[in-house]
Structure formats: C-alpha cells, structure tokens
Design an enzyme around this catalytic site. Structure first.
Site, PDB file in Angstrom:
ATOM      1  CD  GLU A 171     -20.496  -5.025  52.907  1.00 24.96           C
ATOM      2  OE1 GLU A 171     -21.024  -3.959  52.109  1.00 24.96           O
ATOM      3  OE2 GLU A 171     -20.719  -4.805  54.257  1.00 24.96           O
ATOM      4  CB  ALA A 201     -24.161   2.095  56.740  1.00 26.66           C
ATOM      5  CB  THR A 203     -28.926  -5.201  54.997  1.00 28.25           C
ATOM      6  OG1 THR A 203     -28.993  -6.417  55.271  1.00 28.25           O
ATOM      7  CG2 THR A 203     -29.920  -4.899  54.080  1.00 28.25           C
TER       8      THR A 203
END
Ligand SMILES: Nc1ccn([C@@H]2O[C@H](COP(=O)(O)OP(=O)(O)OP(=O)(O)O)[C@@H](O)[C@H]2O)c(=O)n1
Ligand SMILES: [Ca+2]
EC number: 3.6.1.5
Length: 494
Positions: A171, A201, A203
């Site tokens: 991600e 949810a 970072t």
C-alpha cells in the site's frame, strides 16, 4: 532589320518534363514518408481498480493510448465512483451485501468503458487496513467477504484479475509509485517525492532517503528498478494509526476505568453523544484494553481544548524503545526525512477543511488555528458548515490535532521539513493513492529499463525528409547540366 529573340532555356520540353517529374517525385516521396510514419489514430485501453478501504470503497477507471503502454505519464484516471455505504470489512456479518454494494459503480464502469474493450479490460480489487483488521480478528469472515466480492465482480464482462488484501508495504510503495509516476519523475530520473497516506485504519509513510540502503531494517525496504533507475524505498504502514482507529485508541485511553461519561478535549464544547462500550472496543486495535465491569454505554461530551487533546493523542504513540539508530514511534525504524512529500487522502480532507493546506506558515500558526477551531462551540461550528456531514464535522478538531501530532511527534517533521509537505488530492486529474501504482505494476506498464525512443521526433523527421528530397532534386538538375540548352547572351542574327 534584324529580329532579336531571347529564348528562355527553362522552357525547353526536356527541362519542363524533368521539372514536373522531379516535383511529382518530391511530393510523392515526402507524402509516403510522412504518411507511413504518422502516429496512428489513438485507440485507448482501460483498466479498473477498486480501492476497498476501511471506511469506503471507490472505483477508478484508467485510460491510456493503446500503442504506447510504456510511456510514462500516459495513464490517466478518467472516472471515479464512490460506493454507497461503508467499507467491505463492515459486511462481515452479511458478506453478500459487500458484493451487492459494488453493483452501482460497476454498472457505471460498464457504461464508461467502450463495449468492445470490456473483455480485455483488467479489473482488480485491493483491500486495505479494514480487511487486514478483520483478517486478524476473524480470518474466515474476511475470506467470506473476499469470496462474496469476487463472485459479484465476476458477473461483469471485464477481465477479472482477483480480489486480495494488500500488505502495508504494498500500500505504501504503490502510493509512492503513483505520486512519482503522475509527476513524471520516474522516466526523468529526477529526485522523487515521498508519499504520506492517512486512511481510516492505517497510515503509510514512504520516501527515498540517501542514508537508507535497507540493511538496518529490511522489512521497511522496497527496491524498484524503473525506467533504468534503481530506487531503494523506505516504507512503513502503521496499522491502527488511520484516523478512525486512532480515535478509538484515544477514546480507549479515556475510558480505561469504564466510566459512564467522559469530558473529551478533542471534541467541541456542547457536543455530546452516547457511545456503546462494546462497539468502541470491537477492534483489534483496542480490544485488549476493554475495561471490565463497564456499563453498556458512556456519554462523550466535548471540552474543546487543543492542548489537552494533543496530550491524549500523544499517549497513543510509544516513544520509549528503539533498537535502531533512530525511530519514528512504536520502535519502528525511520531514516532521516528527505525531500518533498505529497500527503493525501485524509491528510488532504482534514487540512483542506481546516484551511491548513498552506505549509509555509509556522507550525505555531497551525497550532493556533487548531486551538481556535477546537474551542469553538459545536453549535457555532454546525451553523458555519451546514453542508458538511455531521460525522466528519464533529471529528475535525480531533483529526487536525492527530495529523499535526503524527507528523511532528510521530514522524519528526520540523518547521523546515513540514514546509516540504504538500497536501494534495489529485495530480493532473488523477487521485493520489495506491490504486494507479498497483495497476501499473500488475499490468507491467512500468518497464525496468528505459524504453528505446525514436532518435527524432515526428516533426524533425518530416523536415529532414523534405530537405533531403529537395537537395537530391537540385543535385539531379545540376547533374543534367550538359543537356541544358545553350544559354546565349548574344542576340541571334537572322
Ligand atoms: N470528505 C471526507 C472524506 C473522508 N473523511 C475521513 O477520512 C478518513 C479516511 O478516509 P480514506 O482515506 O478514504 O480511508 P480508507 O481508504 O477507507 O481507509 P484505509 O486506507 O485505512 O483502509 C475516514 O476517517 C473518513 O471518515 C473525511 O474526514 N472527510
Ligand atoms: Ca486508503
């Protein structure tokens, strides 16, 4: 009398024929050369990525010229669709609904992508921290949700490529690829921009640091070879430090003794809601801290105090241990911050709402602004922003405080490095986020080596062909000189 007649040597039949043939030859040569090398009429290819986030799902359609898959900056987002309702992880108790929720956006995609391209259009779904948490909590439930979205997506005519949960590294790394691809930094071999992504949810922080070669903390290292350049990226994803889970953690911090009410400094004065203990603690981020013998509910009343809020927020970060040369927080290695940063998703939503996207202002001014926003009574806030969703509005004091604390205390941005952050939503029309980088990677659209480009641009090629043709013609004419009719200056005497 003598008649004087001057004859134009260019008007002899031979030269006229040569000239006409020559001109036709030049025109034909240039036309063929130009037509043959003309860029073909543009056909487009498409790709679809569903971003199944913790708080919501969004669908993105990308488009690029069919002939030039390898050129950077050529893939663009042409459409996005926000799925109604919560993120797919919220459908753990009714997985079929997770699949159904995607239908409206998928039908929109069917309309937007030309019919004859449907079959070859890849369709991906990537789930992030909400599904990571559900997978920790109840892995069979997360499998069921993925199965349900899979069978819903397979009903559409696209080339379905799978639904899976991305790792935090993926991600973070794909968010970094997106930002640098859209900025055209990868083909140019330019210095890159770091990426800061704040979700509900988790970072992510990702950047290239000269001092980081991956050896100190291999789990934070991602290496890429893109367009002939090597990149050693530092990336870390903090699960539970997205803004919704961080809010849970600060509430958990304040309800340790299982009280029936709390005075919360992170909410505006006059704001009050009743919250359910079991709902609040129903997340792996806080479930181990659930107070025993707590009542079913508690009242949360706003106190509107930025300084106190910052203290509570700080308490969810752990700064005590670090086995590396340096850490951000929770014992996680972080090299020296370097370069400009793009901060997107919730960073942008929150800072844009608070009019704090200008990072050239002193950090003290950011604090002052938050101080004054937090201490504004709730009634007044609601009156000033009648169009903003009450759920978002109520949380901006907390969210702004959390972002400032995460950046300065967590990641150690100081006045100078803070001014290198840009809060962004889009770059050249495409949303900043992991989805584009994910698709570019899976479709192999970023080559490891720089693609060979034609030595001349099209216009240069056309000019050179034309000049060469004219020169050849002149040379040809000159070479026929012996055949030229005598050109006499003497009048002919008859
Ligand atoms: N105009 C908006 C839109 C969203 N949000 C908030 O921004 C947060 C993060 O949104 P997003 O980046 O979309 O998170 P997700 O992708 O859903 O979560 P994650 O990446 O952690 O899976 C959420 O708390 C959401 O409530 C906001 O404050 N203002
Ligand atoms: Ca996200």
């Amino acid at each position: 009398m003598s008649a004087m007649k001057e004859k134009n040597p260019w008007q002899t039949p031979v030269t006229i024929i040569i000239t006409v043939i020559g001109v036709i030859a030049i025109v034909a040569l240039v036309t063929v050369a130009v037509l043959q090398n003309r860029p073909l009429p543009q056909k487009y290819k498409y790709g679809i990525v569903l971003d199944a986030g913790s708080s919501h799902t969004a669908l993105y359609i990308y488009e690029w010229p069919a002939e030039k898959d390898n050129n950077t900056g050529r893939v663009e987002q042409t459409h996005s669709c926000k799925v109604k309702g919560p993120g797919i992880s919220s459908y753990a108790h009714d997985p079929l609904k997770a699949g159904e929720s995607l239908r409206v956006c998928m039908q929109e995609a069917e309309q937007r992508v030309p019919g004859k391209r449907h079959q070859e259009t890849p369709l991906y779904l990537g789930a992030t921290a909400g599904m990571r948490l559900l997978n920790i909590e109840n892995s069979s439930a997360s499998d069921e949700v993925l199965k349900a979205v899979e069978s819903a997506l397979q009903k559409f005519p696209f080339s379905y490529q799978g639904a899976r949960i991305l790792s935090g590294q993926e991600e973070g790394a794909f968010g970094w690829v997106t930002v640098n691809y859209l900025d055209d930094r990868l083909t140019q071999g330019l210095d890159t921009t770091g990426a800061l992504d704040l979700g509900g949810a988790s970072t992510q922080i990702s950047f290239v640091s000269e001092k980081f070669d991956g050896s100190e903390s291999p789990s934070n290292s991602v290496t890429f070879r893109l367009y002939g350049n090597d990149y050693n990226l530092y990336t870390h994803s903090f699960l539970c430090y997205g803004k919704d889970q961080a809010l849970r953690m600060t509430l958990a911090q304040q309800t340790q003794s299982g009280q029936a009410s709390i005075l919360d400094p992170c909410f505006n004065t006059g704001y009050t809601v009743m919250k359910n203990y079991s709902v609040l603690y129903d997340s792996p981020c806080v479930s181990d801290r659930k107070p025993q013998n707590a009542p079913a509910t508690f009242n949360q009343t706003g106190k509107g105090n930025f300084t106190e809020c910052q203290e509570v927020v700080k308490s969810v970060f752990n700064f005590t241990h670090c086995k590396y040369s340096q850490c951000s927080f929770n014992g996680v290695f972080q090299p020296l911050l370097q370069g400009p940063f793009g901060a997107f998703s919730a960073y942008y939503f929150v800072m844009n709402f608070l009019n704090l996207t200008d990072t050239s202002i002193p950090l003290k001014a950011v604090e002052d602004k938050l101080n004054s926003f937090c201490s504004t009574p709730w009634n007044q806030i609601k009156q000033q922003h009648p169009d903003v969703k009450v759920k978002y509005l109520a949380e901006y004091c907390f969210s702004g405080t959390y972002i400032l604390t995460l950046l300065t205390e967590g990641y150690k941005f100081d006045q100078t490095s803070y001014s290198n952050i840009k809060f962004i939503k889009k770059i050249k029309g495409s949303d900043a986020g992991w989805t584009l980088g994910y698709m570019l990677n899976l479709t192999n659209m970023i080559p490891a080596e720089a693609p060979d480009s034609p030595p001349l641009p099209h216009a240069g090629y056309v000019s050179i062909v034309t000049i060469m043709a004219v020169l050849l013609f002149i040379l040809f004419i000159v070479s026929l000189r012996p055949l030229w009719p005598r050109c006499s200056k003497q009048p002919q005497i008859v």
